[in-house]
Write an enzyme that holds these catalytic residues in place. Sequence first.
Site, PDB file in Angstrom:
ATOM      1  N   ARG A 140     -38.467   2.022 -42.557  1.00 58.20           N
ATOM      2  CA  ARG A 140     -39.688   2.812 -42.806  1.00 58.20           C
ATOM      3  C   ARG A 140     -39.531   4.254 -42.343  1.00 58.20           C
ATOM      4  NH1 ARG A 140     -43.635  -2.142 -41.315  1.00 58.20           N
ATOM      5  NH2 ARG A 140     -44.178  -2.809 -43.430  1.00 58.20           N
ATOM      6  N   THR A 162     -45.503  -0.357 -38.981  1.00 56.39           N
ATOM      7  CA  THR A 162     -46.218  -0.293 -40.267  1.00 56.39           C
ATOM      8  C   THR A 162     -46.436   1.141 -40.716  1.00 56.39           C
ATOM      9  OG1 THR A 162     -47.363  -2.321 -39.612  1.00 56.39           O
ATOM     10  CG2 THR A 162     -48.296  -1.100 -41.462  1.00 56.39           C
ATOM     11  N   LYS A 214     -41.229  -2.190 -51.815  1.00 58.98           N
ATOM     12  CA  LYS A 214     -42.501  -1.868 -52.473  1.00 58.98           C
ATOM     13  C   LYS A 214     -42.338  -0.831 -53.597  1.00 58.98           C
ATOM     14  CE  LYS A 214     -45.464  -2.895 -48.478  1.00 58.98           C
ATOM     15  NZ  LYS A 214     -46.675  -2.471 -47.751  1.00 58.98           N
ATOM     16  N   GLU A 244     -45.470 -17.057 -47.900  1.00 59.44           N
ATOM     17  CA  GLU A 244     -45.205 -15.895 -48.756  1.00 59.44           C
ATOM     18  C   GLU A 244     -44.003 -16.141 -49.675  1.00 59.44           C
ATOM     19  OE1 GLU A 244     -47.183 -12.621 -45.700  1.00 59.44           O
ATOM     20  OE2 GLU A 244     -45.027 -12.540 -46.065  1.00 59.44           O
ATOM     21  N   ARG A 301     -38.681  -7.462 -38.819  1.00 60.29           N
ATOM     22  CA  ARG A 301     -39.695  -6.497 -38.372  1.00 60.29           C
ATOM     23  C   ARG A 301     -39.040  -5.368 -37.555  1.00 60.29           C
ATOM     24  NH1 ARG A 301     -44.887  -8.002 -39.407  1.00 60.29           N
ATOM     25  NH2 ARG A 301     -45.874  -7.053 -37.599  1.00 60.29           N
ATOM     26  N   TYR A 337     -52.324 -10.595 -50.698  1.00 60.70           N
ATOM     27  CA  TYR A 337     -52.914  -9.903 -49.540  1.00 60.70           C
ATOM     28  C   TYR A 337     -54.317 -10.414 -49.215  1.00 60.70           C
ATOM     29  CZ  TYR A 337     -49.143  -6.446 -49.137  1.00 60.70           C
ATOM     30  OH  TYR A 337     -47.942  -5.824 -48.913  1.00 60.70           O
ATOM     31  N   ASN A 389     -45.506   2.291 -47.625  1.00 61.00           N
ATOM     32  CA  ASN A 389     -44.578   2.203 -46.491  1.00 61.00           C
ATOM     33  C   ASN A 389     -43.269   1.460 -46.802  1.00 61.00           C
ATOM     34  OD1 ASN A 389     -45.763  -0.290 -46.570  1.00 61.00           O
ATOM     35  ND2 ASN A 389     -46.282  -0.403 -44.398  1.00 61.00           N
ATOM     36  N   HIS A 410     -42.316  -4.576 -47.035  1.00 60.03           N
ATOM     37  CA  HIS A 410     -43.199  -5.542 -46.370  1.00 60.03           C
ATOM     38  C   HIS A 410     -42.341  -6.525 -45.587  1.00 60.03           C
ATOM     39  CE1 HIS A 410     -46.267  -8.640 -45.795  1.00 60.03           C
ATOM     40  NE2 HIS A 410     -45.351  -9.509 -46.204  1.00 60.03           N
TER      41      HIS A 410
END
Length: 138
Positions: A103, A92, A10, A127, A86, A50, A113, A116
């Site tokens: 993260r 998150t 990000k 996506e 993940r 989003y 954060n 994604h």
Amino acid sequence: MGNKTFAIIKPDAVKNGFTGNIYDRIIQAGFGIQGAKLIQMSLAQAEGFYDIHRSRPFFGELTKFMSSGKCMVLALEKENAVNEWRTTIGSTNPADAAEGTIRKDFATSLGENAVHGSDSDENAIKEIAFFFSESELI
Ligand code: CMP
């Protein structure tokens, strides 16, 4: 169990100089990279990506942030890719993220954060297709 997931490094992480560190974590975690590119999303593109969060109170803040600077979009491959990615990135909210996760090490806040990750195989396919044409996936 699918073998693809979609990731974004990000704008906060790119701006803070963590693109290389996060790319390293992706390789170290055993993901193959099927596609990767540096982009800056338009506001409309961030809103489209989003869309599922459109009714949430943080939608405006999220889409403004995601279109605020460069980010890297990635199509990743690994067995059980969605869950593996993940686990690699952590919760998150970086305040809840486990030690050694991306993260925990590189994120600033819940909104900013660092990365994604897709939340399901179905969304991973959608996506990836949102940002990559077939000829960009190797
Ligand atoms: P991401 O995995 O990109 O999916 C949706 C994003 O919304 C999430 O990471 C967070 O960055 C963001 N988000 C979730 N909850 C909040 C919140 N309460 N305030 C701001 N941003 C949020």
